[in-house]
Design a protein around this motif. Structure first.
Motif, PDB file in Angstrom:
ATOM      1  N   LEU A 188       0.838  -1.212   0.000  1.00 48.39           N
ATOM      2  CA  LEU A 188       0.000   0.000   0.000  1.00 48.39           C
ATOM      3  C   LEU A 188       0.868   1.256   0.000  1.00 48.39           C
ATOM      4  N   SER A 189       1.939   1.213   0.800  1.00 46.60           N
ATOM      5  CA  SER A 189       2.834   2.359   0.879  1.00 46.60           C
ATOM      6  C   SER A 189       3.500   2.628  -0.483  1.00 46.60           C
ATOM      7  N   GLU A 190       3.898   1.563  -1.165  1.00 48.54           N
ATOM      8  CA  GLU A 190       4.554   1.724  -2.471  1.00 48.54           C
ATOM      9  C   GLU A 190       3.579   2.237  -3.542  1.00 48.54           C
ATOM     10  N   LEU A 191       2.308   1.824  -3.418  1.00 53.32           N
ATOM     11  CA  LEU A 191       1.314   2.314  -4.386  1.00 53.32           C
ATOM     12  C   LEU A 191       1.222   3.829  -4.304  1.00 53.32           C
ATOM     13  N   CYS A 192       1.438   4.321  -3.090  1.00 50.62           N
ATOM     14  CA  CYS A 192       1.365   5.750  -2.864  1.00 50.62           C
ATOM     15  C   CYS A 192       2.655   6.446  -3.319  1.00 50.62           C
ATOM     16  N   THR A 193       3.807   5.946  -2.898  1.00 49.60           N
ATOM     17  CA  THR A 193       5.056   6.645  -3.235  1.00 49.60           C
ATOM     18  C   THR A 193       5.452   6.458  -4.702  1.00 49.60           C
ATOM     19  N   GLU A 194       5.241   5.263  -5.247  1.00 49.08           N
ATOM     20  CA  GLU A 194       5.688   5.005  -6.629  1.00 49.08           C
ATOM     21  C   GLU A 194       4.667   5.442  -7.658  1.00 49.08           C
ATOM     22  N   GLN A 195       3.375   5.338  -7.303  1.00 53.76           N
ATOM     23  CA  GLN A 195       2.342   5.556  -8.323  1.00 53.76           C
ATOM     24  C   GLN A 195       1.455   6.753  -8.024  1.00 53.76           C
ATOM     25  N   GLN A 196       1.764   7.474  -6.926  1.00 56.31           N
ATOM     26  CA  GLN A 196       0.991   8.671  -6.578  1.00 56.31           C
ATOM     27  C   GLN A 196      -0.497   8.399  -6.387  1.00 56.31           C
ATOM     28  N   ARG A 197      -0.813   7.164  -5.976  1.00 59.52           N
ATOM     29  CA  ARG A 197      -2.221   6.908  -5.662  1.00 59.52           C
ATOM     30  C   ARG A 197      -2.516   7.451  -4.267  1.00 59.52           C
TER      31      ARG A 197
END
Ligand SMILES: Nc1ncnc2c1ncn2[C@@H]1O[C@H](COP(=O)(O)OP(=O)(O)OP(=O)(O)O)[C@@H](O)[C@H]1O
Length: 255
Positions: free
Chosen positions: A190-199
């Motif tokens: 979930l954290s990577e979805l936010c940092t890598e994909q700006q979700r």
């Protein structure tokens, strides 16, 4: 996924009442908040504080009694049911504690279901393969949910939430059915979805060990928002838990 300057999630003076016979439960009272694009927000609070109600309102699964909810700048409280369903499918991915997978479908058929539900019947193979690889479940694609571990089922559920490329992912206790190590893996994704994909990710949780992965924590109690803080100030989940408990105690003392 849209990446314009509009605030993805915004609630103004949100109130939600439930009627139980003659009794009225005020599940949320006058809650206002803004959640910026690419942020990872945890919603914490004791049982019955209104966390799931807030999540369901933001997802357009239930209607508010007062106030407005803007998703990508559009007021979903004013949309009719058909428009709202279509809008939700396009903008929001949902993840639940109990995975909510269809037991008779394979992992890949569960994942692609939202595409068919929204009429997108083109070639889905490329986006499906990418997601299966990204979530580390490619080898499990032909298995049904009962042949998957809890962590694998939640990865399938996250892939299903992402297949429509939503800007916002809302997760209600996504690690609640998982052991600590597996839950940590889900938090990492979930954290990577936010940092890598700006979700934009919003997670309801009881657990400080989950909330510490977020950048910001909103605390609800008895339907009120009683605290809203950044997690960067805390070195670990224990210190976040202490701050959270102090916020609950202070609100108790203020009554
Ligand atoms: N459908 C409903 N009908 C009646 N009351 C409801 C309904 N849904 C929620 N409530 C009540 O609204 C309040 C907030 O519930 P909500 O489920 O949002 O809390 P929560 O913080 O998510 O709790 P938990 O952590 O136990 O899941 C509670 O008092 C609950 O009993």
């Amino acid at each position: 996924m849209d990446t314009d300057g509009v605030i993805p999630l915004s609630a103004r003076n949100l109130t939600k009442l439930f009627h139980q016979g003659d009794h009225v439960v005020e599940a949320l009272k006058n809650v206002s908040l803004e959640i910026q694009r690419g942020s990872f927000v945890a919603v914490m609070g004791p049982s019955g504080s209104g966390k799931s109600t807030l999540m369901h309102l933001m997802a357009g699964l239930t209607r508010c009694d007062e106030g407005e909810i803007l998703v990508d700048g559009q007021d979903i409280s004013q949309m009719n049911d058909g428009r709202l369903t279509h809008f939700r499918r396009e903008k929001i991915g949902l993840v639940f504690q109990s995975f909510n997978l269809i037991p008779t479908l394979t992992a890949e058929d569960n994942i692609t279901l939202p595409l068919f539900a929204s009429g997108r019947t083109g070639d889905v193979k490329e986006s499906l393969d990418k997601l299966l690889d990204r979530l580390g479940i490619a080898a499990r694609r032909k298995h049904r949910p009962d042949a998957l571990s809890g962590g694998e089922q939640q990865r399938v559920a996250i892939a299903r939430a992402l297949i429509t490329d939503p800007a916002i992912v809302l997760a209600d206790e996504p690690t609640g059915s998982l052991d600590t190590t597996t839950g940590k893996g889900i938090c990492q994704i979930l954290s990577e979805l936010c940092t890598e994909q700006q979700r934009t990710i919003v997670v309801v949780t009881h657990e400080p060990a989950v909330a510490i992965w977020a950048k910001r924590v909103i605390v609800l109690k008895d339907g009120h928002m009683i605290d809203d803080f950044e997690t960067a100030q805390f070195p670990d989940a224990l210190s976040l838990a202490t701050h959270y408990q102090n916020a609950l105690d202070a609100s108790e003392a203020a009554v």
